[in-house]
Design a protein around this motif. Structure first.
Motif, mmCIF file in Angstrom:
data_model
loop_
_atom_site.group_PDB
_atom_site.id
_atom_site.type_symbol
_atom_site.label_atom_id
_atom_site.label_comp_id
_atom_site.label_asym_id
_atom_site.label_seq_id
_atom_site.Cartn_x
_atom_site.Cartn_y
_atom_site.Cartn_z
ATOM 1 N N HIS A 86 81.349 40.181 4.328
ATOM 2 C CA HIS A 86 80.705 38.868 4.467
ATOM 3 C C HIS A 86 81.026 38.250 5.830
ATOM 4 O O HIS A 86 80.126 37.733 6.511
ATOM 5 C CB HIS A 86 81.170 37.930 3.343
ATOM 6 N N ARG A 88 81.862 39.817 8.579
ATOM 7 C CA ARG A 88 81.191 40.620 9.606
ATOM 8 C C ARG A 88 79.710 40.261 9.730
ATOM 9 O O ARG A 88 79.201 40.042 10.829
ATOM 10 C CB ARG A 88 81.328 42.101 9.268
ATOM 11 N N LEU A 89 79.010 40.210 8.598
ATOM 12 C CA LEU A 89 77.557 40.049 8.631
ATOM 13 C C LEU A 89 77.098 38.599 8.693
ATOM 14 O O LEU A 89 76.114 38.297 9.370
ATOM 15 C CB LEU A 89 76.931 40.730 7.409
ATOM 16 N N ASN A 90 77.790 37.719 7.985
ATOM 17 C CA ASN A 90 77.299 36.345 7.862
ATOM 18 C C ASN A 90 77.982 35.350 8.785
ATOM 19 O O ASN A 90 77.346 34.403 9.229
ATOM 20 C CB ASN A 90 77.425 35.890 6.414
ATOM 21 N N GLU A 91 79.261 35.529 9.028
ATOM 22 C CA GLU A 91 79.962 34.548 9.851
ATOM 23 C C GLU A 91 80.021 34.960 11.319
ATOM 24 O O GLU A 91 80.094 34.114 12.196
ATOM 25 C CB GLU A 91 81.359 34.307 9.286
ATOM 26 N N GLY A 93 77.755 37.285 12.577
ATOM 27 C CA GLY A 93 76.428 37.708 12.991
ATOM 28 C C GLY A 93 76.348 39.178 13.362
ATOM 29 O O GLY A 93 75.545 39.564 14.204
#
Length: 121
Positions: A86, A88-91, A93
């Motif tokens: 989470h 890596r991908l969401n916070e 980018g």
């Protein structure tokens, strides 16, 4: 020691790196420091150790308090892996998932937290 007031340099007393944890013991400080070291090796967006003049050595430090709280709650490696994914991908980018790298870091941290002894003197 009081952390998280938003004043001062990142990673230092009063700096933003220590997020939700307002008071930390010497033991917690050492735990946070260790987690920060592991996160810099994880380096999901490839900026740790860059000599860019923008202070990227502490890029991941703000995630350490959250991770310490998860470890203190007895989270599983799978839960921590999902949390790292989470981040890596969401916070951050990140453009792609790297489940293997996230799982390796989660396994390391959960294993370390369950067995470590930190000297505070």
């Amino acid at each position: 020691m009081v952390y998280g007031s938003g004043e001062g340099e990142p990673g230092q007393p009063g700096g933003p790196c220590w997020g939700k944890i307002n008071r930390v013991s010497d033991r917690q400080q050492k735990e946070l420091d260790y987690i920060c070291q592991v996160l810099r090796r994880w380096d999901p967006i490839g900026v740790a150790g860059e000599d860019s003049g923008h202070g990227t050595d502490d890029e991941y430090d703000s995630y350490a308090p959250e991770i310490l709280e998860l470890l203190q709650s007895g989270c599983s490696p799978e839960t921590l892996t999902r949390h790292l994914l989470h981040i890596r991908l969401n916070e951050m980018g990140g453009a792609y998932a790297n489940f293997t790298a996230d799982a390796e870091v989660a396994d390391e941290l959960v294993g370390w937290y369950g067995t470590h002894e930190i000297k505070t003197h």
